[in-house]
Design a protein around this motif. Sequence first.
Motif, PDB file in Angstrom:
ATOM      1  N   LYS A 127     -59.078  82.387  82.169  1.00  0.00           N
ATOM      2  CA  LYS A 127     -60.254  81.869  81.488  1.00  0.00           C
ATOM      3  C   LYS A 127     -61.462  82.737  81.810  1.00  0.00           C
ATOM      4  CE  LYS A 127     -58.582  78.524  79.166  1.00  0.00           C
ATOM      5  NZ  LYS A 127     -58.909  77.154  79.020  1.00  0.00           N
ATOM      6  N   HIS A 151     -51.453  78.299  86.909  1.00  0.00           N
ATOM      7  CA  HIS A 151     -51.528  77.426  85.742  1.00  0.00           C
ATOM      8  C   HIS A 151     -50.171  76.866  85.300  1.00  0.00           C
ATOM      9  CE1 HIS A 151     -51.520  76.815  81.352  1.00  0.00           C
ATOM     10  NE2 HIS A 151     -52.559  76.055  81.648  1.00  0.00           N
ATOM     11  N   ARG A 155     -49.296  72.973  84.628  1.00  0.00           N
ATOM     12  CA  ARG A 155     -49.024  72.568  83.250  1.00  0.00           C
ATOM     13  C   ARG A 155     -47.750  71.722  83.213  1.00  0.00           C
ATOM     14  NH1 ARG A 155     -51.444  73.904  77.878  1.00  0.00           N
ATOM     15  NH2 ARG A 155     -49.816  73.207  76.521  1.00  0.00           N
ATOM     16  N   THR A 339     -63.349  65.292  72.457  1.00  0.00           N
ATOM     17  CA  THR A 339     -62.607  66.046  71.445  1.00  0.00           C
ATOM     18  C   THR A 339     -62.244  65.155  70.254  1.00  0.00           C
ATOM     19  OG1 THR A 339     -60.701  65.543  72.793  1.00  0.00           O
ATOM     20  CG2 THR A 339     -61.598  67.766  72.990  1.00  0.00           C
ATOM     21  N   ARG A 410     -61.767  83.656  77.114  1.00  0.00           N
ATOM     22  CA  ARG A 410     -60.622  84.059  77.927  1.00  0.00           C
ATOM     23  C   ARG A 410     -60.938  85.319  78.728  1.00  0.00           C
ATOM     24  NH1 ARG A 410     -55.760  81.960  76.363  1.00  0.00           N
ATOM     25  NH2 ARG A 410     -56.031  80.012  75.226  1.00  0.00           N
ATOM     26  N   PRO A 465     -56.563  75.539  65.647  1.00  0.00           N
ATOM     27  CA  PRO A 465     -57.572  74.604  66.166  1.00  0.00           C
ATOM     28  C   PRO A 465     -57.244  74.107  67.565  1.00  0.00           C
ATOM     29  CG  PRO A 465     -56.161  73.500  64.593  1.00  0.00           C
ATOM     30  CD  PRO A 465     -55.767  74.942  64.568  1.00  0.00           C
ATOM     31  N   PHE A 466     -55.951  74.180  67.940  1.00  0.00           N
ATOM     32  CA  PHE A 466     -55.556  73.764  69.288  1.00  0.00           C
ATOM     33  C   PHE A 466     -55.190  74.980  70.131  1.00  0.00           C
ATOM     34  CE2 PHE A 466     -54.585  70.100  66.569  1.00  0.00           C
ATOM     35  CZ  PHE A 466     -55.284  69.102  67.236  1.00  0.00           C
ATOM     36  N   SER A 467     -55.590  76.168  69.655  1.00  0.00           N
ATOM     37  CA  SER A 467     -55.256  77.426  70.304  1.00  0.00           C
ATOM     38  C   SER A 467     -53.743  77.692  70.193  1.00  0.00           C
ATOM     39  CB  SER A 467     -55.727  77.403  71.760  1.00  0.00           C
ATOM     40  OG  SER A 467     -55.499  78.634  72.366  1.00  0.00           O
ATOM     41  N   CYS A 473     -53.666  73.536  73.582  1.00  0.00           N
ATOM     42  CA  CYS A 473     -54.062  72.177  73.964  1.00  0.00           C
ATOM     43  C   CYS A 473     -52.858  71.329  74.362  1.00  0.00           C
ATOM     44  CB  CYS A 473     -54.788  71.521  72.798  1.00  0.00           C
ATOM     45  SG  CYS A 473     -55.266  69.846  73.170  1.00  0.00           S
ATOM     46  N   TYR A 478     -51.364  63.831  71.140  1.00  0.00           N
ATOM     47  CA  TYR A 478     -52.109  62.621  71.512  1.00  0.00           C
ATOM     48  C   TYR A 478     -53.456  62.586  70.760  1.00  0.00           C
ATOM     49  CZ  TYR A 478     -55.191  59.993  74.624  1.00  0.00           C
ATOM     50  OH  TYR A 478     -56.138  59.154  75.126  1.00  0.00           O
TER      51      TYR A 478
HETATM   52  C1  HEM Z   1     -58.192  66.577  68.266  1.00  0.00           C
HETATM   53  C2  HEM Z   1     -58.658  66.854  69.389  1.00  0.00           C
HETATM   54  C3  HEM Z   1     -58.504  68.105  70.227  1.00  0.00           C
HETATM   55  C4  HEM Z   1     -58.747  69.419  69.925  1.00  0.00           C
HETATM   56  C5  HEM Z   1     -59.201  69.979  68.592  1.00  0.00           C
HETATM   57  C6  HEM Z   1     -58.459  70.188  71.123  1.00  0.00           C
HETATM   58  C7  HEM Z   1     -58.572  71.564  71.220  1.00  0.00           C
HETATM   59  C8  HEM Z   1     -58.223  72.298  72.345  1.00  0.00           C
HETATM   60  C9  HEM Z   1     -58.213  73.733  72.414  1.00  0.00           C
HETATM   61  C10 HEM Z   1     -58.604  74.667  71.290  1.00  0.00           C
HETATM   62  C11 HEM Z   1     -57.813  74.081  73.660  1.00  0.00           C
HETATM   63  C12 HEM Z   1     -57.590  75.497  74.190  1.00  0.00           C
HETATM   64  C13 HEM Z   1     -58.789  76.106  74.840  1.00  0.00           C
HETATM   65  C14 HEM Z   1     -58.472  77.546  75.155  1.00  0.00           C
HETATM   66  O1  HEM Z   1     -57.502  78.084  74.654  1.00  0.00           O
HETATM   67  O2  HEM Z   1     -59.231  78.155  75.895  1.00  0.00           O
HETATM   68  C15 HEM Z   1     -57.565  72.868  74.393  1.00  0.00           C
HETATM   69  C16 HEM Z   1     -57.138  72.823  75.697  1.00  0.00           C
HETATM   70  C17 HEM Z   1     -56.914  71.659  76.373  1.00  0.00           C
HETATM   71  N1  HEM Z   1     -56.966  70.373  75.867  1.00  0.00           N
HETATM   72 FE1  HEM Z   1     -57.417  69.873  73.977  1.00  0.00          FE
HETATM   73  N2  HEM Z   1     -58.072  69.333  72.109  1.00  0.00           N
HETATM   74  C18 HEM Z   1     -58.067  68.058  71.601  1.00  0.00           C
HETATM   75  C19 HEM Z   1     -57.706  66.906  72.252  1.00  0.00           C
HETATM   76  C20 HEM Z   1     -57.293  66.847  73.557  1.00  0.00           C
HETATM   77  C21 HEM Z   1     -56.890  65.643  74.220  1.00  0.00           C
HETATM   78  C22 HEM Z   1     -56.851  64.271  73.578  1.00  0.00           C
HETATM   79  C23 HEM Z   1     -56.580  65.967  75.488  1.00  0.00           C
HETATM   80  C24 HEM Z   1     -56.069  64.976  76.495  1.00  0.00           C
HETATM   81  C25 HEM Z   1     -56.249  64.936  77.672  1.00  0.00           C
HETATM   82  C26 HEM Z   1     -56.796  67.392  75.641  1.00  0.00           C
HETATM   83  C27 HEM Z   1     -56.628  68.127  76.798  1.00  0.00           C
HETATM   84  C28 HEM Z   1     -56.693  69.502  76.879  1.00  0.00           C
HETATM   85  C29 HEM Z   1     -56.441  70.247  78.105  1.00  0.00           C
HETATM   86  C30 HEM Z   1     -56.100  69.674  79.469  1.00  0.00           C
HETATM   87  C31 HEM Z   1     -56.568  71.603  77.784  1.00  0.00           C
HETATM   88  C32 HEM Z   1     -56.353  72.799  78.719  1.00  0.00           C
HETATM   89  C33 HEM Z   1     -54.913  73.222  78.615  1.00  0.00           C
HETATM   90  C34 HEM Z   1     -54.528  74.363  79.520  1.00  0.00           C
HETATM   91  O3  HEM Z   1     -55.387  75.161  79.932  1.00  0.00           O
HETATM   92  O4  HEM Z   1     -53.333  74.446  79.795  1.00  0.00           O
HETATM   93  N3  HEM Z   1     -57.217  67.895  74.441  1.00  0.00           N
HETATM   94  N4  HEM Z   1     -57.824  71.796  73.575  1.00  0.00           N
END
Ligand code: HEM
Length: 527
Positions: A127, A151, A155, A339, A410, A465-467, A473, A478
């Motif tokens: 990061k 990590h 994970r 989020t 990153r 959108p979730f990478s 994500c 969920y």
């Molecule tokens: C619709 C909603 C959500 C969106 C759009 C979203 C989006 C993202 C994105 C883009 C990342 C990656 C960030 C990166 O690559 O630097 C991320 C990471 C993460 N998200 Fe979500 N997220 C959402 C909902 C959630 C929910 C509900 C949780 C539950 C706890 C969550 C927990 C996490 C965690 C823990 C990470 C870090 C993962 C890692 O580094 O392994 N997110 N999210």
Amino acid sequence: MISLFSFVDVLGKKETGNLYPYLVFLLVVILFIVLFPNLKTVLWRPNKGNVSGAIDEFPGPLKLPFLGNSYVWPLFHPSKEILGWTRAAVKKWGPVFRMWNFSRPYIFISSSDLAIKLLREGLVDDKFEYLKNVSVAINGVGLVALDSEVHPKHRKLWNPFFNLKRIENSIGYMHSEGLKLLETLESLAGENSTSCRSQVFDLLPYVAHCTFDIACRICFGVDLNEAVSRDCLHQYCSDLHTISVNITERVFRPWLRSDWIYYKTTEGRKTKQCAERGANLIKKVIEFKRETRKCTDHKHQIANTCFLDRMLDLHEQGVLTDTQLLGELNVFVSAGSDTSGIVICIVIFYLSLHPEHQEKIVQELQEVLGSDFGNSSCPFTWDILKQFKYLELCIKECLRLFPLVPILPRRSTENIKLEDGRVIPRGVDVFINVDVIHRDPKYFPDPNIFRPERHSEGPIPAFMPFSIGNRNCVGQVYGMVTVKTIVAQLLMAYNWETTQREEDLQILYQTLQVPESVKCKIRKRLV
Ligand code: HEM
């Protein structure tokens, strides 16, 4: 400036010229005092070798000695200006450009194919260092901030929590929180035939409370009102916001890099205060939970355990330290509530701008639910949610136009050789510009048009959108289930309009992009 010169006049009795060397000396001393604690970070270089030469192979603004390109950086209102600044910079410098923030190089990437490669192949799995350090300082060490070496192990601790059975079990709870939200909105609604009695209101705070309650319940598994007061909970919710605003502003201001200086500023003290208050609240909840675990035979209820139960087990087995436990819980609540809340508001916003799509979803809900349409007390199930296909396409299109994390911050984990021979050296901060990638006409023809159907022919590689990759994500299923459940409830109960245009949304960048407000009007829907 005026007062400085009058001071010179008085002291120097018109012989002002003699005092200039002293003033310059004074200025140098002051600069030294301010910069000294920052020197290590300001003068830091990524790694040995010709890093500077490699970075300067990429286009970018004119680099000045010492200042680098920090003179073009949006220093004063970074949260408001950075996304516009980046879009303009991409137009000027192309899809891969560099920025020198003093001696620190940043590479901005908005080439879809390169971004996909870097993420898929795990080449930027660390990061953004600075953001990571700050998160560590305030949160304890949570999944989001962990180094690429540790990590994967953490994970694996998280993953089992997001299995389908557990998510399915949570839908009922999400639905009942959705019902509370509908009740709160009731007084703001006009009658179906006319919108004149309905008032304009900002949807964000209503939804934020709803998703915060859902995340807390799923994370802690207890009715928190029994453990801490409602006021403390709302304070925690607003503290999380304050922290993310302050962290972001700090990133852009190199003179605040040193903790020694930062925690002497008003913002720094406030950030620390919020972090401490948050940590105390979580500790109280942990204590409460430990007591409850003593009274119930929790080992027999493993299938229904909450996130805190799972983390406490790992803590008791010595897998997690105290700070790691605290960090993971903070990450869960902050990453899990804001989020989904923002995405719900953005979906409602776009559907208000495009009523034809809103109606199409309502038709789908009617078809799937049959006589249960409008029966708010009947909770959804996993099988029902799966059938809301058009709703899912619309949510995806909203996430394309409004990616919640518009820039993935990153750091390169190795020397990355690009096809044209240029190299991104290891250990350099890399910003993947999802905001621009999501409007790449190669992958999204007519990129500015709201067209949910574009997602109907399977996954689009540049849609992220979730990478993508190892650090994508962990909570995406969920999150999608929460968004689908609450949006379906909101659409079933009300017809939505907005008084804003897309360009009126004032966006604040705080790692997530957050609209300042989402102005809505609602009318009860006739069943
Ligand atoms: C619709 C909603 C959500 C969106 C759009 C979203 C989006 C993202 C994105 C883009 C990342 C990656 C960030 C990166 O690559 O630097 C991320 C990471 C993460 N998200 Fe979500 N997220 C959402 C909902 C959630 C929910 C509900 C949780 C539950 C706890 C969550 C927990 C996490 C965690 C823990 C990470 C870090 C993962 C890692 O580094 O392994 N997110 N999210």
